[in-house]
Motif scaffolding. Sequence first.
Motif, mmCIF file in Angstrom:
data_model
loop_
_atom_site.group_PDB
_atom_site.id
_atom_site.type_symbol
_atom_site.label_atom_id
_atom_site.label_comp_id
_atom_site.label_asym_id
_atom_site.label_seq_id
_atom_site.Cartn_x
_atom_site.Cartn_y
_atom_site.Cartn_z
ATOM 1 N N MET A 1 0.834 -1.160 0.000
ATOM 2 C CA MET A 1 0.000 0.000 0.000
ATOM 3 C C MET A 1 0.888 1.236 0.000
ATOM 4 N N LYS A 2 0.570 2.151 -0.858
ATOM 5 C CA LYS A 2 1.356 3.376 -0.911
ATOM 6 C C LYS A 2 0.894 4.339 0.176
ATOM 7 N N ARG A 3 1.719 5.326 0.431
ATOM 8 C CA ARG A 3 1.450 6.268 1.509
ATOM 9 C C ARG A 3 0.107 6.976 1.333
ATOM 10 N N LYS A 4 -0.208 7.378 0.100
ATOM 11 C CA LYS A 4 -1.480 8.077 -0.122
ATOM 12 C C LYS A 4 -2.660 7.132 0.075
ATOM 13 N N ASP A 5 -2.464 5.838 -0.217
ATOM 14 C CA ASP A 5 -3.521 4.859 0.006
ATOM 15 C C ASP A 5 -3.782 4.678 1.500
ATOM 16 N N ILE A 6 -2.720 4.695 2.278
ATOM 17 C CA ILE A 6 -2.860 4.553 3.726
ATOM 18 C C ILE A 6 -3.598 5.758 4.297
ATOM 19 N N VAL B 1 7.462 -14.459 -2.340
ATOM 20 C CA VAL B 1 6.998 -14.700 -0.977
ATOM 21 C C VAL B 1 6.882 -13.410 -0.175
ATOM 22 N N VAL B 2 7.529 -12.348 -0.611
ATOM 23 C CA VAL B 2 7.424 -11.067 0.078
ATOM 24 C C VAL B 2 6.003 -10.517 -0.047
ATOM 25 N N LEU B 3 5.327 -10.873 -1.115
ATOM 26 C CA LEU B 3 3.954 -10.437 -1.334
ATOM 27 C C LEU B 3 3.038 -10.902 -0.204
ATOM 28 N N LEU B 4 3.310 -12.072 0.349
ATOM 29 C CA LEU B 4 2.520 -12.604 1.451
ATOM 30 C C LEU B 4 2.617 -11.700 2.675
ATOM 31 N N GLN B 5 3.809 -11.279 3.026
ATOM 32 C CA GLN B 5 4.000 -10.395 4.173
ATOM 33 C C GLN B 5 3.421 -9.006 3.904
ATOM 34 N N THR B 6 3.539 -8.526 2.682
ATOM 35 C CA THR B 6 3.001 -7.217 2.324
ATOM 36 C C THR B 6 1.486 -7.193 2.474
ATOM 37 N N LYS B 7 0.816 -8.240 2.021
ATOM 38 C CA LYS B 7 -0.640 -8.315 2.151
ATOM 39 C C LYS B 7 -1.057 -8.411 3.612
ATOM 40 N N ALA B 8 -0.285 -9.130 4.414
ATOM 41 C CA ALA B 8 -0.588 -9.234 5.841
ATOM 42 C C ALA B 8 -0.438 -7.871 6.517
ATOM 43 N N ASP B 9 0.570 -7.122 6.140
ATOM 44 C CA ASP B 9 0.760 -5.773 6.689
ATOM 45 C C ASP B 9 -0.381 -4.851 6.281
ATOM 46 N N ASP B 10 -0.805 -4.943 5.027
ATOM 47 C CA ASP B 10 -1.915 -4.115 4.555
ATOM 48 C C ASP B 10 -3.206 -4.455 5.307
ATOM 49 N N LEU B 11 -3.429 -5.739 5.544
ATOM 50 C CA LEU B 11 -4.600 -6.166 6.297
ATOM 51 C C LEU B 11 -4.560 -5.596 7.709
#
Length: 65
Positions: free
Chosen positions: A1-6, A43-53
Amino acid sequence: MKRKDIRSLHSKTVDELKTMVSEFEFELSRLQMELAEKKLKNVVLLQTKADDLARVKTVLTHKTK
């Protein structure tokens, strides 16, 4: 997620955030299944999605208080 999305998460309604949570949970479970089947290349995508969640759930918690 980008900063503006957050930052834009704070302007969304509770219903929109709940929808986003369910979408992120579905995506995360799909990625976990791909990882278990050895089909996931990034596999980094998995952690990124978890962080976004976690970010969306945090904003949702603050909105419901």
